[in-house]
Motif scaffolding. Structure first.
Motif, PDB file in Angstrom:
ATOM      1  N   TYR A 278      38.000  41.396  53.613  1.00  0.00           N
ATOM      2  CA  TYR A 278      36.654  41.488  53.239  1.00  0.00           C
ATOM      3  C   TYR A 278      35.730  40.707  54.029  1.00  0.00           C
ATOM      4  O   TYR A 278      34.361  40.488  53.874  1.00  0.00           O
ATOM      5  CB  TYR A 278      36.538  40.833  51.756  1.00  0.00           C
ATOM      6  CG  TYR A 278      37.448  41.607  50.831  1.00  0.00           C
ATOM      7  CD1 TYR A 278      36.916  43.002  50.537  1.00  0.00           C
ATOM      8  CD2 TYR A 278      38.600  41.225  50.696  1.00  0.00           C
ATOM      9  CE1 TYR A 278      37.828  43.603  49.746  1.00  0.00           C
ATOM     10  CE2 TYR A 278      39.308  42.212  49.869  1.00  0.00           C
ATOM     11  CZ  TYR A 278      39.071  43.253  49.406  1.00  0.00           C
ATOM     12  OH  TYR A 278      39.840  44.270  48.648  1.00  0.00           O
TER      13      TYR A 278
ATOM     14  N   HIS B 250      31.949  36.738  48.456  1.00  0.00           N
ATOM     15  CA  HIS B 250      32.625  36.190  47.334  1.00  0.00           C
ATOM     16  C   HIS B 250      31.696  35.864  46.257  1.00  0.00           C
ATOM     17  O   HIS B 250      31.059  34.910  46.320  1.00  0.00           O
ATOM     18  CB  HIS B 250      33.885  35.936  47.485  1.00  0.00           C
ATOM     19  CG  HIS B 250      34.015  34.393  48.014  1.00  0.00           C
ATOM     20  ND1 HIS B 250      33.729  34.025  49.455  1.00  0.00           N
ATOM     21  CD2 HIS B 250      33.838  33.315  47.289  1.00  0.00           C
ATOM     22  CE1 HIS B 250      33.786  32.817  49.450  1.00  0.00           C
ATOM     23  NE2 HIS B 250      33.816  32.080  48.288  1.00  0.00           N
TER      24      HIS B 250
ATOM     25  N   GLU C 195      34.886  30.997  43.957  1.00  0.00           N
ATOM     26  CA  GLU C 195      35.963  30.400  44.581  1.00  0.00           C
ATOM     27  C   GLU C 195      36.782  29.593  43.361  1.00  0.00           C
ATOM     28  O   GLU C 195      36.173  28.812  42.823  1.00  0.00           O
ATOM     29  CB  GLU C 195      35.935  29.473  45.716  1.00  0.00           C
ATOM     30  CG  GLU C 195      37.105  29.314  46.488  1.00  0.00           C
ATOM     31  CD  GLU C 195      36.863  28.722  47.857  1.00  0.00           C
ATOM     32  OE1 GLU C 195      37.101  27.682  48.208  1.00  0.00           O
ATOM     33  OE2 GLU C 195      35.755  29.302  48.714  1.00  0.00           O
TER      34      GLU C 195
ATOM     35  N   ASN D  50      39.418  33.324  46.945  1.00  0.00           N
ATOM     36  CA  ASN D  50      38.013  33.804  46.906  1.00  0.00           C
ATOM     37  C   ASN D  50      38.100  35.366  45.930  1.00  0.00           C
ATOM     38  O   ASN D  50      38.779  35.877  46.037  1.00  0.00           O
ATOM     39  CB  ASN D  50      37.755  34.352  48.201  1.00  0.00           C
ATOM     40  CG  ASN D  50      37.603  33.316  49.044  1.00  0.00           C
ATOM     41  OD1 ASN D  50      37.100  32.527  48.829  1.00  0.00           O
ATOM     42  ND2 ASN D  50      37.895  33.517  50.449  1.00  0.00           N
TER      43      ASN D  50
ATOM     44  N   HIS E  29      36.107  38.446  44.166  1.00  0.00           N
ATOM     45  CA  HIS E  29      35.028  39.414  44.635  1.00  0.00           C
ATOM     46  C   HIS E  29      35.035  40.296  43.309  1.00  0.00           C
ATOM     47  O   HIS E  29      35.823  40.852  42.751  1.00  0.00           O
ATOM     48  CB  HIS E  29      35.676  40.385  45.668  1.00  0.00           C
ATOM     49  CG  HIS E  29      35.607  39.652  47.110  1.00  0.00           C
ATOM     50  ND1 HIS E  29      34.935  39.253  47.882  1.00  0.00           N
ATOM     51  CD2 HIS E  29      36.630  39.119  47.510  1.00  0.00           C
ATOM     52  CE1 HIS E  29      35.197  38.698  48.828  1.00  0.00           C
ATOM     53  NE2 HIS E  29      36.486  38.551  48.780  1.00  0.00           N
TER      54      HIS E  29
END
Length: 190
Positions: A144, A149, A152, A158, A160
């Motif tokens: 990515y 993102h 976290e 991360n 998404h």
């Protein structure tokens, strides 16, 4: 060889373990794991190459380094040595092999513990409508890239999401490599 401190040995071992893991499991640049036990089996069967003591200067550094004093407890058979240099090389090679083996065991346990958090997160959150858990991939970079993102986790995973705030991918960087898992637009695990 500049790996004559414990921290340098561990740093080099982390790199060697991750590279060996990636290379042993990689097909077309991506290593894949169906479940955590697959990852554990891959870690357990790694063939990590150790460095060797070749130069007398390195041997003397190892024998005199306080990081390795606990390894001096072992009794060495110096009967085959013809000189001080032979004895220093014999002792340094034995110490260095033990130090690297201990570092390997410690690093593998460390990597396994960190990967376990990622695998658990994927198992809990990344499944399709048929409850198939997303396959976990290991690559040399985050697929990515620089895409932002959404958040976290406390474990540095991360996360998404798409515009509907639905989870579609997770990634986790560990020692210059990246674990990731994704669900495609048709709600199928990849």
């Amino acid at each position: 060889m500049s790996y004559t401190t414990m921290s340098n040995i561990k740093a080099e071992m982390r790199t060697n373990v991750m590279r060996s893991l990636y290379e042993s499991e990689s097909t077309r640049g991506v290593a894949k794991f169906e479940k955590f036990s697959d990852f554990e089996n891959a870690i357990d069967s790694l063939d990590v190459q150790f460095d060797e003591v070749i130069y007398l200067k390195d041997a003397i550094d190892i024998c005199n380094n306080s990081d390795f004093f606990s390894y001096h407890e072992e009794k060495y058979d110096f009967s085959s040595c013809n000189s001080y240099e032979d004895c220093a090389m014999l002792q340094a090679r034995a110490i260095f092999e033990h130090v690297q083996m201990d570092a390997l065991n410690e690093i593998c346990a460390e990597i396994t513990a960190e990967a376990k958090e990622f695998f658990d997160y994927v198992e809990e959150n990344m499944y399709d409508e048929d409850h198939n858990v997303a396959q976990i991939h290991l690559t040399t970079s985050d697929p990515y890239g620089w895409a932002a993102h959404d958040f976290e986790t406390e474990s540095s995973i991360n996360v998404h999401t798409n515009l509907e705030n639905e989870l579609y991918a997770v990634s986790f960087e560990l020692y210059s490599y990246c674990f990731y898992a994704a669900i495609d637009k048709n709600d199928r695990v990849k």
